[in-house]
Write a protein that holds these residues in place. Structure first.
Motif, short mmCIF file in Angstrom:
data_model
loop_
_atom_site.label_atom_id
_atom_site.label_comp_id
_atom_site.label_asym_id
_atom_site.label_seq_id
_atom_site.Cartn_x
_atom_site.Cartn_y
_atom_site.Cartn_z
N LEU A 141 10.38 -77.69 32.50
CA LEU A 141 10.43 -77.25 31.11
C LEU A 141 9.06 -76.75 30.65
O LEU A 141 8.96 -75.73 29.98
N ARG A 142 7.99 -77.45 31.04
CA ARG A 142 6.64 -77.00 30.70
C ARG A 142 6.38 -75.62 31.29
O ARG A 142 5.83 -74.74 30.64
N MET A 143 6.80 -75.41 32.53
CA MET A 143 6.60 -74.12 33.18
C MET A 143 7.36 -73.02 32.43
O MET A 143 6.84 -71.91 32.24
N ILE A 144 8.55 -73.33 31.99
CA ILE A 144 9.35 -72.34 31.24
C ILE A 144 8.64 -71.99 29.93
O ILE A 144 8.55 -70.82 29.55
N TRP A 145 8.12 -73.01 29.24
CA TRP A 145 7.36 -72.76 28.02
C TRP A 145 6.16 -71.86 28.32
O TRP A 145 5.83 -70.97 27.53
N GLU A 146 5.48 -72.07 29.44
CA GLU A 146 4.33 -71.23 29.79
C GLU A 146 4.75 -69.77 29.94
O GLU A 146 4.02 -68.86 29.53
N VAL A 147 5.89 -69.55 30.56
CA VAL A 147 6.38 -68.17 30.71
C VAL A 147 6.64 -67.57 29.33
O VAL A 147 6.24 -66.44 29.05
N VAL A 148 7.27 -68.33 28.46
CA VAL A 148 7.58 -67.86 27.12
C VAL A 148 6.30 -67.52 26.36
O VAL A 148 6.21 -66.50 25.68
N TYR A 149 5.28 -68.34 26.49
CA TYR A 149 4.01 -68.12 25.78
C TYR A 149 3.14 -67.06 26.45
O TYR A 149 2.17 -66.60 25.85
N SER A 150 3.45 -66.64 27.65
CA SER A 150 2.56 -65.76 28.41
C SER A 150 2.40 -64.37 27.79
O SER A 150 1.39 -63.71 28.04
N ASP A 151 3.35 -63.93 26.99
CA ASP A 151 3.21 -62.61 26.38
C ASP A 151 2.60 -62.68 24.97
O ASP A 151 2.50 -61.68 24.28
#
Length: 161
Positions: free
Chosen positions: A104-114
């Motif tokens: 879940l943390r990794m998914i949040w990182e993807v979401v925040y990456s842009d």
């Protein structure tokens, strides 16, 4: 003797050991969830693809080429999947709670990456939290960690020296 060697060489290769195949399925499930997060706002750009590849390299200890192949395979599987939650179920069933929080943390990182959080992304993450069987407090902790990693503190920008 040569006949035995020829027979052995002409056989189909044996499938990978069960444990290795299971690990690869787990990798693919995580990668597909990251790809889904990158595509949910319909603006999957280079920053999000780079973030997914970096997270796969870091989390699974993969070389660059293997991470790219896993990313491509996940994109293909995600695009071909008719069941939106097949990957979430695979992660829920195949990972313990700590591992699911890390995913879940990794998914949040993807979401925040842009650099922005779209409503579709927030909705996806809320639904994923429930689908992964995670409580709200733990999920919020994963979000906070991801935000901190995506936006490291820079004392110079804060006016401190």
């Amino acid at each position: 003797m040569f006949e035995t060697l020829i027979r052995r060489l002409s056989r189909e290769p044996s499938p990978p050991p069960v444990a290795q195949a299971a690990f690869e399925r787990r990798q693919l499930a995580v990668a597909a969830l990251l790809v889904e997060a990158a595509h949910i706002d319909r603006h999957a750009g280079d920053a999000e693809r780079r973030a997914v590849a970096a997270l796969l390299r870091e989390h699974f200890g993969l070389p660059e080429g293997d991470a790219q192949r896993l990313l491509e395979q996940a994109e293909e599987r995600y695009a071909a999947s008719l069941d939106d939650w097949i990957f979430a179920r695979a992660v829920r069933d195949g990972f313990d709670e700590e591992e699911r929080l890390e995913v879940l943390r990794m998914i949040w990182e993807v979401v925040y990456s842009d650099g922005r959080l779209a409503a579709f992304e927030l909705d996806l993450l809320q639904r994923l939290c429930a689908a992964l069987g995670l409580d709200d407090d733990a999920a919020e902790g994963a979000r906070v960690l991801a935000f901190a990693r995506a936006n490291p503190f820079d004392p110079e920008q804060a006016g401190e020296s």
